[in-house]
Design a protein around this motif. Structure first.
Motif, PDB file in Angstrom:
ATOM      1  N   VAL A  77       0.834  -1.203   0.000  1.00 20.30           N
ATOM      2  CA  VAL A  77       0.000   0.000   0.000  1.00 20.30           C
ATOM      3  C   VAL A  77       0.867   1.252   0.000  1.00 20.30           C
ATOM      4  N   MET A  78       0.257   2.337  -0.413  1.00 25.65           N
ATOM      5  CA  MET A  78       0.896   3.663  -0.368  1.00 25.65           C
ATOM      6  C   MET A  78       2.257   3.663  -1.072  1.00 25.65           C
ATOM      7  N   HIS A  79       2.282   3.165  -2.290  1.00 24.38           N
ATOM      8  CA  HIS A  79       3.524   3.040  -3.059  1.00 24.38           C
ATOM      9  C   HIS A  79       4.181   4.409  -3.269  1.00 24.38           C
ATOM     10  N   SER A  80       5.466   4.516  -2.962  1.00 22.44           N
ATOM     11  CA  SER A  80       6.209   5.745  -3.243  1.00 22.44           C
ATOM     12  C   SER A  80       6.532   5.810  -4.737  1.00 22.44           C
ATOM     13  N   HIS A  81       7.046   6.945  -5.185  1.00 15.82           N
ATOM     14  CA  HIS A  81       7.446   7.079  -6.589  1.00 15.82           C
ATOM     15  C   HIS A  81       8.507   6.036  -6.940  1.00 15.82           C
ATOM     16  N   ALA A  82       9.464   5.812  -6.045  1.00 15.72           N
ATOM     17  CA  ALA A  82      10.532   4.843  -6.308  1.00 15.72           C
ATOM     18  C   ALA A  82       9.961   3.441  -6.505  1.00 15.72           C
ATOM     19  N   VAL A  83       8.986   3.072  -5.691  1.00 15.68           N
ATOM     20  CA  VAL A  83       8.363   1.754  -5.798  1.00 15.68           C
ATOM     21  C   VAL A  83       7.560   1.660  -7.095  1.00 15.68           C
ATOM     22  N   LEU A  84       6.769   2.675  -7.386  1.00 13.64           N
ATOM     23  CA  LEU A  84       5.991   2.673  -8.625  1.00 13.64           C
ATOM     24  C   LEU A  84       6.888   2.568  -9.854  1.00 13.64           C
ATOM     25  N   ASP A  85       8.002   3.298  -9.847  1.00 16.00           N
ATOM     26  CA  ASP A  85       8.929   3.250 -10.970  1.00 16.00           C
ATOM     27  C   ASP A  85       9.501   1.848 -11.159  1.00 16.00           C
ATOM     28  N   ALA A  86       9.907   1.206 -10.054  1.00 12.34           N
ATOM     29  CA  ALA A  86      10.476  -0.144 -10.136  1.00 12.34           C
ATOM     30  C   ALA A  86       9.431  -1.158 -10.605  1.00 12.34           C
ATOM     31  N   LEU A  87       8.216  -1.070 -10.074  1.00  9.25           N
ATOM     32  CA  LEU A  87       7.156  -1.987 -10.492  1.00  9.25           C
ATOM     33  C   LEU A  87       6.822  -1.805 -11.972  1.00  9.25           C
ATOM     34  N   GLU A  88       6.780  -0.550 -12.404  1.00  8.76           N
ATOM     35  CA  GLU A  88       6.465  -0.267 -13.802  1.00  8.76           C
ATOM     36  C   GLU A  88       7.581  -0.759 -14.723  1.00  8.76           C
ATOM     37  N   LEU A  89       8.820  -0.495 -14.340  1.00  6.57           N
ATOM     38  CA  LEU A  89       9.961  -0.900 -15.156  1.00  6.57           C
ATOM     39  C   LEU A  89       9.967  -2.411 -15.392  1.00  6.57           C
ATOM     40  N   CYS A  90       9.643  -3.170 -14.362  1.00  6.09           N
ATOM     41  CA  CYS A  90       9.662  -4.636 -14.458  1.00  6.09           C
ATOM     42  C   CYS A  90       8.285  -5.236 -14.736  1.00  6.09           C
ATOM     43  N   GLN A  91       7.296  -4.384 -14.942  1.00  2.60           N
ATOM     44  CA  GLN A  91       5.925  -4.810 -15.239  1.00  2.60           C
ATOM     45  C   GLN A  91       5.397  -5.810 -14.194  1.00  2.60           C
ATOM     46  N   LEU A  92       5.546  -5.454 -12.916  1.00  2.00           N
ATOM     47  CA  LEU A  92       5.149  -6.339 -11.825  1.00  2.00           C
ATOM     48  C   LEU A  92       3.924  -5.883 -11.044  1.00  2.00           C
ATOM     49  N   ALA A  93       3.362  -4.749 -11.372  1.00  2.00           N
ATOM     50  CA  ALA A  93       2.218  -4.241 -10.596  1.00  2.00           C
ATOM     51  C   ALA A  93       1.071  -5.245 -10.572  1.00  2.00           C
ATOM     52  N   THR A  94       0.772  -5.870 -11.693  1.00  2.00           N
ATOM     53  CA  THR A  94      -0.347  -6.815 -11.726  1.00  2.00           C
ATOM     54  C   THR A  94      -0.029  -8.098 -10.954  1.00  2.00           C
ATOM     55  N   PHE A  95       1.243  -8.477 -10.873  1.00  2.00           N
ATOM     56  CA  PHE A  95       1.611  -9.660 -10.096  1.00  2.00           C
ATOM     57  C   PHE A  95       1.192  -9.499  -8.641  1.00  2.00           C
ATOM     58  N   PHE A  96       1.443  -8.326  -8.080  1.00  2.00           N
ATOM     59  CA  PHE A  96       1.103  -8.103  -6.673  1.00  2.00           C
ATOM     60  C   PHE A  96      -0.391  -7.903  -6.492  1.00  2.00           C
ATOM     61  N   GLY A  97      -1.067  -7.367  -7.501  1.00  2.00           N
ATOM     62  CA  GLY A  97      -2.515  -7.253  -7.463  1.00  2.00           C
ATOM     63  C   GLY A  97      -3.065  -6.182  -6.555  1.00  2.00           C
ATOM     64  N   ASP A  98      -2.225  -5.308  -6.061  1.00  2.00           N
ATOM     65  CA  ASP A  98      -2.692  -4.233  -5.182  1.00  2.00           C
ATOM     66  C   ASP A  98      -2.926  -2.973  -5.999  1.00  2.00           C
ATOM     67  N   PRO A  99      -3.936  -2.190  -5.645  1.00  2.00           N
ATOM     68  CA  PRO A  99      -4.173  -0.944  -6.370  1.00  2.00           C
ATOM     69  C   PRO A  99      -2.982  -0.003  -6.220  1.00  2.00           C
ATOM     70  N   THR A 100      -2.585   0.592  -7.319  1.00  2.00           N
ATOM     71  CA  THR A 100      -1.530   1.603  -7.274  1.00  2.00           C
ATOM     72  C   THR A 100      -2.117   2.892  -7.804  1.00  2.00           C
ATOM     73  N   LEU A 101      -1.850   3.952  -7.108  1.00  2.00           N
ATOM     74  CA  LEU A 101      -2.339   5.263  -7.518  1.00  2.00           C
ATOM     75  C   LEU A 101      -1.217   5.990  -8.223  1.00  2.00           C
ATOM     76  N   ILE A 102      -1.482   6.446  -9.412  1.00  2.00           N
ATOM     77  CA  ILE A 102      -0.505   7.214 -10.158  1.00  2.00           C
ATOM     78  C   ILE A 102      -0.669   8.673  -9.771  1.00  2.00           C
ATOM     79  N   PRO A 103       0.347   9.278  -9.137  1.00  2.00           N
ATOM     80  CA  PRO A 103       0.209  10.670  -8.718  1.00  2.00           C
ATOM     81  C   PRO A 103       0.137  11.608  -9.914  1.00  2.00           C
ATOM     82  N   HIS A 104      -0.621  12.658  -9.780  1.00  2.00           N
ATOM     83  CA  HIS A 104      -0.726  13.690 -10.798  1.00  2.00           C
ATOM     84  C   HIS A 104       0.617  14.427 -10.854  1.00  2.00           C
ATOM     85  N   PRO A 105       1.120  14.761 -12.041  1.00  2.00           N
ATOM     86  CA  PRO A 105       2.430  15.417 -12.154  1.00  2.00           C
ATOM     87  C   PRO A 105       2.544  16.710 -11.345  1.00  2.00           C
TER      88      PRO A 105
END
Length: 108
Positions: A77-105
């Motif tokens: 929960v409460m993914h930081s930018h660093a975590v979101l970047d790593a999950l996105e880079l490795c395409q793992l967000a769906t593996f964990f299955g937890d909602p991720t909120l993309i912060p507005h720029p």
């Protein structure tokens, strides 16, 4: 790598602060492993993770696998930018299955 652990009746919440990298992976694994065997849900608050590399991702993958095998949920929960970047880079967000909120720029 400070951890803040709150144990409730139905789940344990662990707030991780600082790096989740090769330099902290062993220490973090030693802290998290006993929590995975408490026979209750585990929630990892990643909002204060400042950096994550492949070792940090491997640790999360191993924790998720252990939780699935034990039959108790692990939620990120409460993914930081660093975590979101790593999950996105490795395409793992769906593996964990937890909602991720993309912060507005404008709010980054």
């Amino acid at each position: 790598m400070p951890l803040h652990i709150e144990t409730g009746e139905e789940k344990t919440v662990v707030a991780i602060a600082g790096e989740m990298t090769i330099y902290t992976a062993t220490e973090l694994k030693q802290a998290l492993t006993p929590l995975l065997y408490r026979q209750q849900a585990l929630e990892l608050d990643l909002s204060q993770v400042s950096e994550m590399d492949s070792a940090g991702l491997q640790l999360l993958l191993a924790a998720k696998k252990t939780a699935l095998q034990s039959g108790y949920p692990l939620h990120l929960v409460m993914h930081s930018h660093a975590v979101l970047d790593a999950l996105e880079l490795c395409q793992l967000a769906t593996f964990f299955g937890d909602p991720t909120l993309i912060p507005h720029p404008d709010h980054a």
